[in-house]
Design a protein around this motif. Structure first.
Motif, PDB file in Angstrom:
ATOM      1  N   MET A 191       0.775  -1.380   0.022  1.00 44.27           N
ATOM      2  CA  MET A 191       0.189  -0.154  -0.042  1.00 44.27           C
ATOM      3  C   MET A 191       0.710   1.299  -0.106  1.00 44.27           C
ATOM      4  O   MET A 191       0.664   2.222  -0.705  1.00 44.27           O
ATOM      5  N   LEU A 192       1.930   1.189   0.718  1.00 43.60           N
ATOM      6  CA  LEU A 192       2.734   2.446   0.980  1.00 43.60           C
ATOM      7  C   LEU A 192       3.609   2.469  -0.485  1.00 43.60           C
ATOM      8  O   LEU A 192       3.661   3.450  -0.957  1.00 43.60           O
ATOM      9  N   ALA A 193       4.080   1.205  -0.901  1.00 42.66           N
ATOM     10  CA  ALA A 193       5.061   1.401  -2.225  1.00 42.66           C
ATOM     11  C   ALA A 193       4.108   1.841  -3.408  1.00 42.66           C
ATOM     12  O   ALA A 193       4.850   2.582  -4.439  1.00 42.66           O
ATOM     13  N   ASN A 194       3.210   1.231  -3.561  1.00 45.78           N
ATOM     14  CA  ASN A 194       2.359   1.386  -4.843  1.00 45.78           C
ATOM     15  C   ASN A 194       1.054   2.626  -4.816  1.00 45.78           C
ATOM     16  O   ASN A 194       0.469   2.833  -5.709  1.00 45.78           O
ATOM     17  N   GLY A 195       0.980   3.086  -3.457  1.00 50.60           N
ATOM     18  CA  GLY A 195      -0.170   4.232  -3.391  1.00 50.60           C
ATOM     19  C   GLY A 195      -1.478   3.553  -3.568  1.00 50.60           C
ATOM     20  O   GLY A 195      -2.350   3.985  -4.176  1.00 50.60           O
ATOM     21  N   CYS A 196      -1.600   2.310  -3.258  1.00 55.92           N
ATOM     22  CA  CYS A 196      -2.932   1.641  -3.784  1.00 55.92           C
ATOM     23  C   CYS A 196      -3.971   1.772  -2.351  1.00 55.92           C
ATOM     24  O   CYS A 196      -3.491   1.847  -0.994  1.00 55.92           O
ATOM     25  N   SER A 197      -5.139   1.203  -2.574  1.00 54.73           N
ATOM     26  CA  SER A 197      -6.260   1.336  -1.194  1.00 54.73           C
ATOM     27  C   SER A 197      -5.828   0.004  -0.649  1.00 54.73           C
ATOM     28  O   SER A 197      -5.586  -0.896  -1.308  1.00 54.73           O
ATOM     29  N   GLU A 212      -4.749  -3.190   9.340  1.00 56.45           N
ATOM     30  CA  GLU A 212      -3.999  -3.623  10.551  1.00 56.45           C
ATOM     31  C   GLU A 212      -2.574  -3.605  10.452  1.00 56.45           C
ATOM     32  O   GLU A 212      -1.792  -3.137  11.275  1.00 56.45           O
ATOM     33  N   ASN A 213      -2.187  -4.480   9.446  1.00 55.03           N
ATOM     34  CA  ASN A 213      -0.642  -4.549   9.199  1.00 55.03           C
ATOM     35  C   ASN A 213       0.151  -3.385   8.888  1.00 55.03           C
ATOM     36  O   ASN A 213       1.043  -3.094   9.400  1.00 55.03           O
ATOM     37  N   LEU A 214      -0.555  -2.261   8.170  1.00 56.13           N
ATOM     38  CA  LEU A 214      -0.062  -1.136   8.061  1.00 56.13           C
ATOM     39  C   LEU A 214       0.145  -0.450   9.126  1.00 56.13           C
ATOM     40  O   LEU A 214       1.291   0.235   9.523  1.00 56.13           O
ATOM     41  N   ASP A 271      -6.350  -7.402  -1.665  1.00 54.38           N
ATOM     42  CA  ASP A 271      -6.998  -8.725  -1.566  1.00 54.38           C
ATOM     43  C   ASP A 271      -6.787  -9.413  -3.005  1.00 54.38           C
ATOM     44  O   ASP A 271      -6.476 -10.590  -2.969  1.00 54.38           O
ATOM     45  N   GLU A 272      -6.612  -8.490  -4.085  1.00 52.93           N
ATOM     46  CA  GLU A 272      -6.266  -9.225  -5.130  1.00 52.93           C
ATOM     47  C   GLU A 272      -4.899  -9.938  -5.595  1.00 52.93           C
ATOM     48  O   GLU A 272      -5.070 -10.886  -6.211  1.00 52.93           O
ATOM     49  N   TYR A 273      -3.878  -9.249  -5.157  1.00 51.95           N
ATOM     50  CA  TYR A 273      -2.551  -9.859  -5.311  1.00 51.95           C
ATOM     51  C   TYR A 273      -1.936 -10.570  -4.078  1.00 51.95           C
ATOM     52  O   TYR A 273      -0.732 -11.065  -4.095  1.00 51.95           O
ATOM     53  N   CYS A 274      -2.319  -9.868  -2.868  1.00 58.81           N
ATOM     54  CA  CYS A 274      -1.930 -10.378  -1.713  1.00 58.81           C
ATOM     55  C   CYS A 274      -2.749 -11.438  -0.782  1.00 58.81           C
ATOM     56  O   CYS A 274      -2.257 -12.275   0.192  1.00 58.81           O
ATOM     57  N   ARG A 275      -3.868 -11.391  -1.201  1.00 61.52           N
ATOM     58  CA  ARG A 275      -4.856 -12.408  -0.572  1.00 61.52           C
ATOM     59  C   ARG A 275      -5.262 -11.953   0.712  1.00 61.52           C
ATOM     60  O   ARG A 275      -5.078 -12.616   1.700  1.00 61.52           O
ATOM     61  N   LEU A 276      -5.190 -10.709   0.898  1.00 65.67           N
ATOM     62  CA  LEU A 276      -5.399  -9.929   2.355  1.00 65.67           C
ATOM     63  C   LEU A 276      -6.897  -9.089   2.568  1.00 65.67           C
ATOM     64  O   LEU A 276      -7.013  -8.484   1.392  1.00 65.67           O
ATOM     65  N   ALA A 277      -7.432  -9.638   3.328  1.00 66.32           N
ATOM     66  CA  ALA A 277      -8.813  -8.479   3.594  1.00 66.32           C
ATOM     67  C   ALA A 277      -8.273  -7.308   3.910  1.00 66.32           C
ATOM     68  O   ALA A 277      -7.103  -6.840   4.299  1.00 66.32           O
ATOM     69  N   GLU A 278      -9.528  -6.228   3.439  1.00 70.46           N
ATOM     70  CA  GLU A 278      -9.126  -5.000   3.745  1.00 70.46           C
ATOM     71  C   GLU A 278      -8.597  -4.583   5.057  1.00 70.46           C
ATOM     72  O   GLU A 278      -7.753  -4.037   5.437  1.00 70.46           O
TER      73      GLU A 278
END
Length: 137
Positions: free
Chosen positions: A1-7, A24-26, A12-19
């Motif tokens: 999210m920080l590196a790519n500036g994405c929401s 929470e990880n950020l 979830d599309e490329y990391c398989r993580l829920a929003e």
């Protein structure tokens, strides 16, 4: 999210993580970075720091200058449409303002991120915690 500036929900599309997991990880990552580097690089200068900064500035010809303030306008490519009007800059793009005070050795003495892009640098100062501290002693 920080590196790519994405929401968060796009992870979830490329990391398989829920929003919620991505957010929470950020938060944990940011707290860890602040915990590791905050005491050293995100602090107010002490007496020794001030003496060193004033001495260095004097040698460069900036007598009495401790630090300089800079406001940078960063393009916010994923700005929500409902907020886009308040975050427009001169070039009709959505931007967010980073106000930073750093010394010649790149130590960050103050950072204020998030002022709306439609503000110019002077208006950013009026909403700045740094300016409030200076005005209020």
């Amino acid at each position: 999210m920080l590196a790519n500036g994405c929401s968060a929900n796009s992870t979830d599309e490329y990391c398989r993580l829920a929003e919620s997991t991505a957010i929470e990880n950020l938060k944990h990552f940011c707290k860890a970075i602040e915990g590791i580097y905050g005491a050293t690089y995100l602090c107010s200068p002490n007496r020794e720091d001030l003496k060193r900064l004033l001495c260095k500035a004097d040698k460069k010809g900036f007598l009495g200058m401790i630090r300089s303030l800079n406001c940078m306008h960063w393009e916010w490519k994923n700005c929500p449409i409902s907020w886009a009007g308040q975050f427009k800059c001169l070039h009709n793009k959505s931007t967010i303002v980073l106000e930073a005070v750093a010394s010649y050795d790149t130590w960050i003495w103050h950072a204020f991120f998030g002022a709306i892009g439609s503000n110019n640098d002077i208006n950013v100062l009026w909403s700045s915690p740094l300016f409030d501290n200076v005005v209020n002693g």
